[in-house]
Design a protein around this motif. Structure first.
Motif, PDB file in Angstrom:
ATOM      1  N   LYS A  32       0.843  -1.189   0.000  1.00  0.00           N
ATOM      2  CA  LYS A  32       0.000   0.000   0.000  1.00  0.00           C
ATOM      3  C   LYS A  32       0.883   1.245   0.000  1.00  0.00           C
ATOM      4  O   LYS A  32       2.107   1.145   0.002  1.00  0.00           O
ATOM      5  N   VAL A  33       0.254   2.390  -0.029  1.00  0.00           N
ATOM      6  CA  VAL A  33       1.007   3.629  -0.251  1.00  0.00           C
ATOM      7  C   VAL A  33       1.929   3.948   0.920  1.00  0.00           C
ATOM      8  O   VAL A  33       1.522   3.927   2.065  1.00  0.00           O
ATOM      9  N   LEU A  34       3.163   4.240   0.604  1.00  0.00           N
ATOM     10  CA  LEU A  34       4.154   4.725   1.559  1.00  0.00           C
ATOM     11  C   LEU A  34       4.641   6.061   1.024  1.00  0.00           C
ATOM     12  O   LEU A  34       5.326   6.111   0.003  1.00  0.00           O
ATOM     13  N   SER A  35       4.239   7.151   1.660  1.00  0.00           N
ATOM     14  CA  SER A  35       4.518   8.466   1.087  1.00  0.00           C
ATOM     15  C   SER A  35       5.181   9.388   2.090  1.00  0.00           C
ATOM     16  O   SER A  35       5.139   9.164   3.304  1.00  0.00           O
ATOM     17  N   VAL A  36       5.792  10.421   1.561  1.00  0.00           N
ATOM     18  CA  VAL A  36       6.479  11.431   2.363  1.00  0.00           C
ATOM     19  C   VAL A  36       5.501  12.556   2.668  1.00  0.00           C
ATOM     20  O   VAL A  36       4.743  12.979   1.785  1.00  0.00           O
ATOM     21  N   PRO A  37       5.456  13.066   3.897  1.00  0.00           N
ATOM     22  CA  PRO A  37       4.501  14.129   4.233  1.00  0.00           C
ATOM     23  C   PRO A  37       4.856  15.448   3.568  1.00  0.00           C
ATOM     24  O   PRO A  37       5.955  15.646   3.051  1.00  0.00           O
ATOM     25  N   GLY A  38       3.895  16.363   3.595  1.00  0.00           N
ATOM     26  CA  GLY A  38       4.116  17.690   3.058  1.00  0.00           C
ATOM     27  C   GLY A  38       3.868  17.751   1.563  1.00  0.00           C
ATOM     28  O   GLY A  38       3.321  16.839   0.953  1.00  0.00           O
ATOM     29  N   LEU A  39       4.287  18.860   0.980  1.00  0.00           N
ATOM     30  CA  LEU A  39       4.077  19.123  -0.439  1.00  0.00           C
ATOM     31  C   LEU A  39       5.428  19.400  -1.079  1.00  0.00           C
ATOM     32  O   LEU A  39       6.082  20.387  -0.763  1.00  0.00           O
ATOM     33  N   GLY A  40       5.859  18.527  -1.983  1.00  0.00           N
ATOM     34  CA  GLY A  40       7.166  18.670  -2.603  1.00  0.00           C
ATOM     35  C   GLY A  40       7.095  19.326  -3.969  1.00  0.00           C
ATOM     36  O   GLY A  40       6.027  19.707  -4.453  1.00  0.00           O
ATOM     37  N   GLU A  41       8.250  19.405  -4.620  1.00  0.00           N
ATOM     38  CA  GLU A  41       8.355  19.953  -5.969  1.00  0.00           C
ATOM     39  C   GLU A  41       9.352  19.135  -6.779  1.00  0.00           C
ATOM     40  O   GLU A  41      10.073  19.669  -7.603  1.00  0.00           O
ATOM     41  N   GLY A  42       9.372  17.829  -6.548  1.00  0.00           N
ATOM     42  CA  GLY A  42      10.347  16.977  -7.195  1.00  0.00           C
ATOM     43  C   GLY A  42       9.908  16.514  -8.568  1.00  0.00           C
ATOM     44  O   GLY A  42       8.940  17.012  -9.159  1.00  0.00           O
ATOM     45  N   ALA A  43      10.621  15.523  -9.077  1.00  0.00           N
ATOM     46  CA  ALA A  43      10.337  14.965 -10.401  1.00  0.00           C
ATOM     47  C   ALA A  43       8.963  14.300 -10.397  1.00  0.00           C
ATOM     48  O   ALA A  43       8.510  13.772  -9.384  1.00  0.00           O
ATOM     49  N   ALA A  44       8.312  14.339 -11.548  1.00  0.00           N
ATOM     50  CA  ALA A  44       6.990  13.746 -11.659  1.00  0.00           C
ATOM     51  C   ALA A  44       7.047  12.265 -11.324  1.00  0.00           C
ATOM     52  O   ALA A  44       7.970  11.556 -11.695  1.00  0.00           O
ATOM     53  N   GLY A  45       6.069  11.806 -10.593  1.00  0.00           N
ATOM     54  CA  GLY A  45       5.994  10.412 -10.187  1.00  0.00           C
ATOM     55  C   GLY A  45       4.608  10.091  -9.671  1.00  0.00           C
ATOM     56  O   GLY A  45       3.628  10.759 -10.011  1.00  0.00           O
ATOM     57  N   ARG A  46       4.537   9.086  -8.778  1.00  0.00           N
ATOM     58  CA  ARG A  46       3.228   8.630  -8.318  1.00  0.00           C
ATOM     59  C   ARG A  46       3.209   8.302  -6.832  1.00  0.00           C
ATOM     60  O   ARG A  46       2.445   7.458  -6.410  1.00  0.00           O
ATOM     61  N   ARG A  47       4.059   8.946  -6.062  1.00  0.00           N
ATOM     62  CA  ARG A  47       4.102   8.596  -4.652  1.00  0.00           C
ATOM     63  C   ARG A  47       3.560   9.710  -3.755  1.00  0.00           C
ATOM     64  O   ARG A  47       2.511   9.566  -3.157  1.00  0.00           O
ATOM     65  N   SER A  48       4.261  10.806  -3.622  1.00  0.00           N
ATOM     66  CA  SER A  48       3.923  11.821  -2.628  1.00  0.00           C
ATOM     67  C   SER A  48       3.331  13.065  -3.285  1.00  0.00           C
ATOM     68  O   SER A  48       3.558  13.333  -4.465  1.00  0.00           O
ATOM     69  N   ARG A  49       2.581  13.832  -2.508  1.00  0.00           N
ATOM     70  CA  ARG A  49       1.962  15.055  -3.016  1.00  0.00           C
ATOM     71  C   ARG A  49       3.040  16.059  -3.413  1.00  0.00           C
ATOM     72  O   ARG A  49       4.065  16.190  -2.754  1.00  0.00           O
ATOM     73  N   ALA A  50       2.773  16.786  -4.513  1.00  0.00           N
ATOM     74  CA  ALA A  50       3.758  17.754  -4.996  1.00  0.00           C
ATOM     75  C   ALA A  50       3.098  18.764  -5.903  1.00  0.00           C
ATOM     76  O   ALA A  50       2.026  18.519  -6.467  1.00  0.00           O
ATOM     77  N   ARG A  51       3.730  19.925  -6.051  1.00  0.00           N
ATOM     78  CA  ARG A  51       3.325  20.905  -7.059  1.00  0.00           C
ATOM     79  C   ARG A  51       3.901  20.456  -8.396  1.00  0.00           C
ATOM     80  O   ARG A  51       5.112  20.276  -8.529  1.00  0.00           O
ATOM     81  N   THR A  52       3.037  20.258  -9.375  1.00  0.00           N
ATOM     82  CA  THR A  52       3.461  19.735 -10.669  1.00  0.00           C
ATOM     83  C   THR A  52       2.784  20.508 -11.782  1.00  0.00           C
ATOM     84  O   THR A  52       1.899  21.341 -11.548  1.00  0.00           O
ATOM     85  N   GLU A  53       3.195  20.225 -13.014  1.00  0.00           N
ATOM     86  CA  GLU A  53       2.559  20.833 -14.184  1.00  0.00           C
ATOM     87  C   GLU A  53       1.259  20.130 -14.545  1.00  0.00           C
ATOM     88  O   GLU A  53       0.491  20.625 -15.354  1.00  0.00           O
ATOM     89  N   HIS A  54       1.028  18.975 -13.943  1.00  0.00           N
ATOM     90  CA  HIS A  54      -0.162  18.205 -14.261  1.00  0.00           C
ATOM     91  C   HIS A  54      -0.815  17.758 -12.962  1.00  0.00           C
ATOM     92  O   HIS A  54      -0.157  17.492 -11.981  1.00  0.00           O
ATOM     93  N   GLY A  55      -2.126  17.662 -12.982  1.00  0.00           N
ATOM     94  CA  GLY A  55      -2.871  17.293 -11.795  1.00  0.00           C
ATOM     95  C   GLY A  55      -4.066  18.209 -11.616  1.00  0.00           C
ATOM     96  O   GLY A  55      -4.472  18.936 -12.537  1.00  0.00           O
ATOM     97  N   ARG A  56      -4.632  18.202 -10.423  1.00  0.00           N
ATOM     98  CA  ARG A  56      -5.809  19.036 -10.182  1.00  0.00           C
ATOM     99  C   ARG A  56      -5.383  20.483  -9.933  1.00  0.00           C
ATOM    100  O   ARG A  56      -4.344  20.761  -9.319  1.00  0.00           O
ATOM    101  N   THR A  57      -6.187  21.404 -10.404  1.00  0.00           N
ATOM    102  CA  THR A  57      -5.895  22.830 -10.251  1.00  0.00           C
ATOM    103  C   THR A  57      -6.211  23.268  -8.832  1.00  0.00           C
ATOM    104  O   THR A  57      -7.300  23.011  -8.305  1.00  0.00           O
ATOM    105  N   THR A  58      -5.270  23.940  -8.201  1.00  0.00           N
ATOM    106  CA  THR A  58      -5.444  24.385  -6.818  1.00  0.00           C
ATOM    107  C   THR A  58      -5.400  25.905  -6.684  1.00  0.00           C
ATOM    108  O   THR A  58      -5.667  26.433  -5.603  1.00  0.00           O
ATOM    109  N   GLY A  59      -5.058  26.640  -7.728  1.00  0.00           N
ATOM    110  CA  GLY A  59      -4.991  28.086  -7.631  1.00  0.00           C
ATOM    111  C   GLY A  59      -4.432  28.685  -8.902  1.00  0.00           C
ATOM    112  O   GLY A  59      -4.385  28.043  -9.947  1.00  0.00           O
ATOM    113  N   ALA A  60      -4.021  29.963  -8.800  1.00  0.00           N
ATOM    114  CA  ALA A  60      -3.481  30.669  -9.969  1.00  0.00           C
ATOM    115  C   ALA A  60      -2.393  31.626  -9.519  1.00  0.00           C
ATOM    116  O   ALA A  60      -2.367  32.071  -8.363  1.00  0.00           O
TER     117      ALA A  60
END
Length: 744
Positions: free
Chosen positions: A442-470
């Motif tokens: 099952k999911v093993l993820s790092v807390p917080g919000l990162g800005e790393g390389a695109a992947g499928r583990r932990s939450r991060a600010r990315t160019e793709h995904g759900r829109t959260t602001g502007a």
């Protein structure tokens, strides 16, 4: 533009050359994936192929290479009128690994689209590659969002650009060729299946052939044009043969017998879906056309299977591509009797054609007889598995104090954990044991919000995904936030002299959408391989658990690293890499025995993270320590381990400790270690029950009051049932953090 290396001057690599030429004959085959070690002419061969492709007729002035006899009715540069075309060489377009989405699919001028209502579109690489070759070097390192776009274009034969109601579509049919070094990681299964053929390449071990490679390369580097002129006649001959094979291709007959062999072969090797059958049929037809025949023979079916099936038989990333040729021959023989027109006729060697080439029809491109041929059997062998190339770790000499029975008297082991005999001075380590069966985690993820390389583990600010602001764009606008842009422009319409229905938009009004997605992390495994872990059943379970987490890391696009400690030292068994299968190979050959230098292992892992942070500062680490928590050797080994662990806690590294202690009496040392690390601890039983990563959703980095309170109560309750050590375990469990679960 520099003169490319001639295709016919390549030495050896018959399967590679054949696969590329078959795609030149029939682009419908679906492209080639070239796998192999570095320095094996992968890129050279692909770049040389474009010179052999026939010229392309296009509509004059069309940026999307529309054919004049059948122009695309939806072409952005259209509509086109029928008329004479303009001939140009076929293009080979290279897609850089770090390319942006706009560079691949093209870009819309959002400001003009909003203010003027026009589709100002700048074509991307997909448009340039239409009716040519799209080449991706190191395709396994391509970002996921670019892989998704390639999959869509390859499936539909078109590229779509959609931006806030403004859409552009253009044809994008190309020959996809990728090269990769498996040591740097594997491809996603979806993209792997899109390649029609795959070829394994390796450097020749024949001295004469290697001498010829060096001789030709030096000659080319000294005088590229003169070297190319020497091979011009051979190049022209192969080019003419490609044109002739393309003309013959529609006349080739694929009989029912050959179709039955293709279907039986795909069924016998249990490949998924029907794409393999279709690719094999097209490849066998192209082989017959390349050989100048109008009938598909059993030898064509056999060669097609060797090229089209190996990469489709992988069941997990640790399986090496390959095909059992004996089983293939049995299948072809069993289902080849009904149609005499598809048998191997009088040729006892199904690999060899009339001219002795590997393609069943004199398929070796013309080249001068040279030293390259001795020892070349016409078949490229896959590189040896990493475990075959690795030598066993250097053997430590140990004294009786390093045996499992002579561990600290405060650390009793149950009888089933002890080795049959204690290690003696100079005695070899315990032989490596195989890992247990991997299981779904099952999911093993790092807390917080990162800005790393695109992947499928932990939450991060990315160019793709759900829109959260502007926000205001930084550089080129890629993802427009339409509502925020309109809100920014609306108050200024009167001042800007708006006199109609159109909205007057300026650069300062544009707003970039901020999105939240997932990132890949660095999962660093720190594995205890000491004598106290050497019980075969326990080490088998430990390796199975780590293998399961490695499989999860592959699926989530993580980098992985492996640090082991035993005897007197700790070693970096695998520096951080994207090659999960390389980590699995190191794990299989991991020896055990000796003391438990826990502090040394943690300090070595801390140094690995320090160096990796300099190389890739945006990628957040997750440390997985696999140990029973015991420490021997040196003065106050447990205190030293605690001090080393607190370095991780001070830097906020997310961590989890897999408690491998077993037996009726447990000391709870792994729980104490988890507390010092600022992470969480789970038992090996929970790990084997498919719940290690299921218990951990967010591995908290601090010592929050609520986490300490909830885990303290739970730890006291669970550890209270363990007997005499309950108070000590409850105290250590209060230092662990909140543990939650979520199905992957």
């Amino acid at each position: 533009m520099s003169t490319p290396y001639p295709f016919t001057a390549l030495v050896g690599q018959d399967d590679l050359r054949l696969a590329l030429l078959l795609n030149a004959v029939s682009p419908a085959v679906g492209g080639v994936l070239v796998r192999g070690e570095k320095g094996t002419a992968k890129s050279t061969a692909v770049r040389a192929l474009s010179a052999l492709l026939p010229e392309v007729d296009t509509v004059p002035g069309c940026r999307f290479s529309c054919p004049p006899d059948a122009p695309d009715p939806g072409c952005p540069d259209g509509p086109h009128e029928a008329g004479p075309g303009t001939a140009r060489p076929a293009r080979m377009v290279e897609l850089p690994v770090g390319a942006s989405e706009d560079r691949l699919v093209g870009a819309l001028d959002i400001e003009r689209a909003l203010s003027e209502g026009v589709k100002a579109f700048e074509p991307g690489l997909l448009a340039d590659a239409h009716r040519g070759i799209l080449y991706v070097d190191e395709v396994n390192l391509l970002h996921d969002h670019l892989v998704d776009l390639l999959l869509d274009a390859a499936a539909m034969g078109a590229s779509y650009v959609e931006r806030e109601g403004v859409s552009v579509r253009h044809a994008a049919r190309f020959l996809l060729v990728g090269t990769m070094n498996p040591e740097e990681g594997e491809l996603r299964p979806q993209l792997l299946d899109r390649f029609g053929l795959t070829v394994e390449v390796a450097a020749s071990r024949e001295p004469d052939q290697r001498v010829e490679v060096v001789r030709r390369r030096l000659a080319y580097d000294d005088a590229p044009e003169a070297f190319a002129a020497r091979w011009a006649a051979d190049e022209a001959e192969v080019r003419e043969r490609v044109v002739a094979a393309r003309a013959l291709l529609p006349e080739v007959r694929l009989g029912d017998g050959a179709l039955r062999q293709i279907a039986a072969t795909c069924a016998a090797f249990e490949v998924d879906g029907m794409r393999a059958d279709i690719v094999m049929a097209r490849t066998a037809t192209a082989l017959a056309a390349w050989a100048g025949r109008e009938d598909v023979l059993a030898e064509d079916v056999r060669q097609a299977a060797l090229l089209a099936l190996p990469h489709r038989r992988r069941r997990n990333p640790f399986d090496a591509p390959g095909l059992d040729e004996d089983k293939l021959d049995e299948t072809l023989e069993e289902f080849g009797d009904d149609d005499p027109g598809t048998g191997p006729e009088d040729d006892p060697d199904p690999d060899g054609g009339p001219d002795g080439g590997p393609d069943g029809g004199g398929g070796r491109p013309p080249q001068d007889p040279g030293p390259e041929r001795p020892g070349d059997d016409g078949a490229t062998r896959p590189p040896e598995a990493p475990e075959a190339q690795e030598t066993t770790e250097a053997q430590d000499t140990t004294d009786p104090a390093e045996s499992p029975e002579s561990e600290s008297p405060e650390s009793p082991e149950s009888p089933d954990e002890r080795r049959p005999q204690p290690q003696r001075a100079g005695a070899p380590d315990q032989q490596p044991v195989r890992s247990g069966e991997p299981f779904r985690t099952k999911v093993l993820s790092v807390p917080g919000l990162g800005e790393g390389a695109a992947g499928r583990r932990s939450r991060a600010r990315t160019e793709h995904g759900r829109t959260t602001g502007a926000r205001r764009p930084r550089g080129v606008l890629t993802k427009l936030h339409l509502a925020a842009t309109v809100q920014a422009a609306a108050p200024h319409q009167r001042a800007r002299g708006r006199s109609g229905r159109g909205l007057v938009v300026r650069r300062d009004d544009l707003r970039q959408a901020t999105r939240e997605g997932r990132e890949g992390n660095l999962v660093l495994f720190v594995v205890d391989a000491s004598g106290s872990m050497a019980a075969r059943q326990r080490m088998t379970a430990v390796k199975g658990a780590v293998l399961s987490l490695l499989l999860d890391a592959y699926q989530r696009r993580d980098k992985v690293g492996l640090v082991t400690f035993r005897g007197r030292t700790a070693e970096v068994a695998l520096p951080p890499t994207s090659s999960v299968d390389a980590a699995a190979a190191r794990l299989e050959t991991l020896p055990t025995g000796g003391r438990t230098p826990l502090a040394t292992g943690l300090l070595r892992a801390h140094e690995v993270l320090r160096i990796e942070r300099l190389r890739d500062p945006a990628r957040r680490p997750l440390v997985v320590v696999v140990t029973d928590g015991r420490a021997t050797g040196g003065a106050e080994p447990l205190a030293q381990a605690g001090r080393a662990a607190r370095l991780f806690a001070a830097e906020g590294h997310a961590s989890v400790v897999v408690d491998c202690e077993s037996g009726p009496v447990r000391l709870g040392l792994a729980g104490q270690l988890a507390g010092e690390l600022g992470g969480s601890a789970v038992t090996l039983d929970e790990l084997r029950a498919d719940s290690i990563a299921g218990l951990v959703k967010d591995v908290q980095g601090g010592h929050g009051a609520r986490g300490a309170q909830s885990n303290g109560a739970r730890g006291a309750q669970s550890n209270g049932a363990r007997g005499a050590q309950s108070a000590r375990n409850a105290q250590s469990a209060q230092k662990t953090t909140t543990v939650k679960g979520r199905v992957a």
